[in-house]
Design a protein around this motif. Structure first.
Motif, mmCIF file in Angstrom:
data_model
loop_
_atom_site.group_PDB
_atom_site.id
_atom_site.type_symbol
_atom_site.label_atom_id
_atom_site.label_comp_id
_atom_site.label_asym_id
_atom_site.label_seq_id
_atom_site.Cartn_x
_atom_site.Cartn_y
_atom_site.Cartn_z
ATOM 1 N N ARG A 67 0.861 -1.175 0.000
ATOM 2 C CA ARG A 67 0.000 0.000 0.000
ATOM 3 C C ARG A 67 0.905 1.235 0.000
ATOM 4 N NH1 ARG A 67 -5.008 0.227 1.062
ATOM 5 N NH2 ARG A 67 -5.004 -1.695 2.297
ATOM 6 N N PRO A 68 0.966 1.966 -1.127
ATOM 7 C CA PRO A 68 1.872 3.118 -1.184
ATOM 8 C C PRO A 68 1.297 4.319 -0.459
ATOM 9 C CG PRO A 68 0.668 2.918 -3.242
ATOM 10 C CD PRO A 68 0.245 1.750 -2.379
ATOM 11 N N ALA A 73 2.214 8.274 -7.618
ATOM 12 C CA ALA A 73 1.674 8.901 -8.829
ATOM 13 C C ALA A 73 1.141 7.903 -9.846
ATOM 14 C CB ALA A 73 2.744 9.777 -9.477
ATOM 15 N N GLY A 74 1.181 6.611 -9.530
ATOM 16 C CA GLY A 74 0.671 5.612 -10.474
ATOM 17 C C GLY A 74 1.749 5.119 -11.423
ATOM 18 N N HIS A 75 1.376 4.154 -12.274
ATOM 19 C CA HIS A 75 2.358 3.583 -13.187
ATOM 20 C C HIS A 75 1.693 3.149 -14.482
ATOM 21 C CE1 HIS A 75 0.670 -0.198 -11.615
ATOM 22 N NE2 HIS A 75 1.232 -0.828 -12.638
ATOM 23 N N THR A 99 3.723 -5.670 -11.131
ATOM 24 C CA THR A 99 2.941 -6.757 -11.726
ATOM 25 C C THR A 99 1.443 -6.617 -11.477
ATOM 26 O OG1 THR A 99 3.354 -8.090 -9.734
ATOM 27 C CG2 THR A 99 4.843 -8.401 -11.594
ATOM 28 N N SER A 100 1.025 -5.532 -10.879
ATOM 29 C CA SER A 100 -0.366 -5.379 -10.470
ATOM 30 C C SER A 100 -1.183 -4.597 -11.491
ATOM 31 C CB SER A 100 -0.429 -4.650 -9.129
ATOM 32 O OG SER A 100 0.353 -3.468 -9.168
ATOM 33 N N PRO A 101 -2.514 -4.764 -11.473
ATOM 34 C CA PRO A 101 -3.379 -3.893 -12.268
ATOM 35 C C PRO A 101 -3.239 -2.446 -11.800
ATOM 36 C CG PRO A 101 -4.580 -5.834 -11.508
ATOM 37 C CD PRO A 101 -3.278 -5.832 -10.781
ATOM 38 N N VAL A 102 -3.374 -1.514 -12.726
ATOM 39 C CA VAL A 102 -3.207 -0.108 -12.365
ATOM 40 C C VAL A 102 -4.400 0.435 -11.594
ATOM 41 C CG1 VAL A 102 -1.692 0.341 -14.327
ATOM 42 C CG2 VAL A 102 -4.164 0.653 -14.579
ATOM 43 N N GLY A 107 -6.158 0.315 -4.105
ATOM 44 C CA GLY A 107 -5.084 1.280 -4.305
ATOM 45 C C GLY A 107 -3.695 0.721 -4.128
ATOM 46 N N CYS A 108 -3.569 -0.586 -3.937
ATOM 47 C CA CYS A 108 -2.258 -1.191 -3.705
ATOM 48 C C CYS A 108 -1.531 -1.466 -5.020
ATOM 49 C CB CYS A 108 -2.409 -2.488 -2.912
ATOM 50 S SG CYS A 108 -2.941 -2.246 -1.207
ATOM 51 N N ILE A 109 -0.238 -1.684 -4.910
ATOM 52 C CA ILE A 109 0.595 -2.095 -6.032
ATOM 53 C C ILE A 109 1.254 -3.421 -5.654
ATOM 54 C CG2 ILE A 109 1.020 0.257 -6.840
ATOM 55 C CD1 ILE A 109 3.717 0.175 -5.410
#
Length: 367
Positions: A67-68, A73-75, A99-102, A107-109
């Motif tokens: 969890r950022p 800022a997203g990817h 490797t995660s959905p945007v 909201g996690c990566i």
């Protein structure tokens, strides 16, 4: 009589004075340090993340769900992120593909890490990462991404952990990709990271999956790939994996005059030029080590037990920069020579990237 200050200005001044007072009372710690303890993911703090899940993928690979903080800022699918964590009291930075959905609802990566032999950070992550741990983060970066509009025919060629950026693309852009072939190489079927998910996508007709298990089938090279994919030259190709495989693919695409259709992602820089090597002296640590002309200063220092700053290990992030005090080093990517002498002076150090530089004779690094 002076005009009264607006209420918001008075409140702002009182707040600033309060913070200054607390700062004096808590020296050498600052109020921000205490806020970090209470709310490390708050807006305005250095970007961090908290591990909220650890999912085993294979016997030596795990996925970390993070969890950022609010500064994230997203990817773009296919990009990577640098993470920093403390290993035996030393802050270490490494780059891993997302490797995660945007658009995860929480909201996690996620990043997926494979332990490599003598890999200080990767082994630490795979063996010791736990839910609740905090990690330091950088914003996402990287150009190994799909174009818009999408190509009609796509080929992904991956080996080992090279599948991680491709999985990021598959989880985000699968519906946009029609004719899609995935060729993946791993020692055995059990070593295929995301093996279950890839096979499920193939069973449902979303991808054509070709697995090559090197323990039985041998290494994947350009000739073998041409035999596996009949329309190879017609496909826009993204490849990620060991340097030897990528070198072979780049040569084949160049020989056929279609280099523009091949996109590669490397976890280590391509060594294009080497010198004679030499004795590398790390002056602060008082350690000297003999290093070959193809051995980076970073690898030489780490092998000798020197605490070396590092980041992407690819010559991109400049997290490994150190002063060259004397001698010469060669850039492994292009052969450029950088020299320094005592005449450079303590106020004008010659900075070099240790991850892409090797000794070109005796040299002294201030670490």
């Amino acid at each position: 009589m002076p005009a009264a200050l607006p209420t918001r200005h008075v409140a702002s001044r009182l707040r600033d004075r309060a913070i200054d007072l607390v700062g004096l009372m808590t020296t050498p710690l600052l109020p921000a340090d205490y806020l970090d303890l209470v709310s490390p993911l708050r807006a305005g703090a250095d970007l961090r993340g908290r591990i909220v899940a650890v999912h085993p993928e294979t016997r030596d690979a795990v996925t970390l769900v993070i969890r950022p903080g609010r500064g994230w800022a997203g990817h773009v699918p296919g990009q990577y992120i640098r993470i920093g964590l403390d290993v035996d009291g030393v802050r270490q930075w490494r780059a891993y593909s997302l490797t995660s959905p945007v658009d995860r609802p929480d909201g996690c990566i996620a990043i997926t890490v494979k332990a490599i032999p003598e890999g200080v950070v990767s082994t630490h992550v795979v063996r010791r990462a736990r839910v609740g741990m905090l990690v330091h983060l950088d914003q996402a970066c990287g150009e190994f991404v799909l174009p818009d509009p999408r190509p009609e025919k796509v080929l992904f060629v991956t080996a080992g952990s090279g599948v991680t950026p491709v999985m990021g693309m598959l989880r985000n852009a699968l519906d946009d990709l029609g004719d899609l072939v995935v060729v993946h190489s791993a020692p055995t079927a059990a070593d295929v990271i995301f093996g279950g998910e890839l096979r499920m996508l193939a069973a449902r007709g979303h991808i054509t999956l070709v697995e090559r298990h090197t323990d039985a089938d041998g290494m994947l090279d350009a000739d073998a790939l041409a035999g596996l994919v009949g329309d190879l030259d017609e496909r826009e190709t993204w490849a990620c994996g060991p340097a030897g495989m990528l070198d072979a693919l780049e040569r084949r695409w160049a020989e056929r005059g279609i280099s523009e259709r091949l996109h590669t992602e490397r976890f280590r820089p391509t060594v294009m030029a080497t010198g004679d090597g030499g004795t590398v002296t790390f002056t602060t640590s008082e350690v000297a080590v003999e290093a070959g002309g193809a051995t980076s200063l970073l690898d030489a220092g780490e092998s000798a037990g020197v605490l070396m700053p590092s980041g992407c290990r690819m010559g991109i992030c400049f997290g490994c920069v150190a002063p060259l005090r004397e001698g010469a080093v060669r850039d492994l990517r292009n052969g450029d020579l950088t020299t320094a002498s005592p005449d450079s002076g303590p106020g004008r150090p010659v900075l070099v990237q240790t991850c892409v530089s090797a000794a070109a004779g005796p040299c002294e690094i201030e670490l």
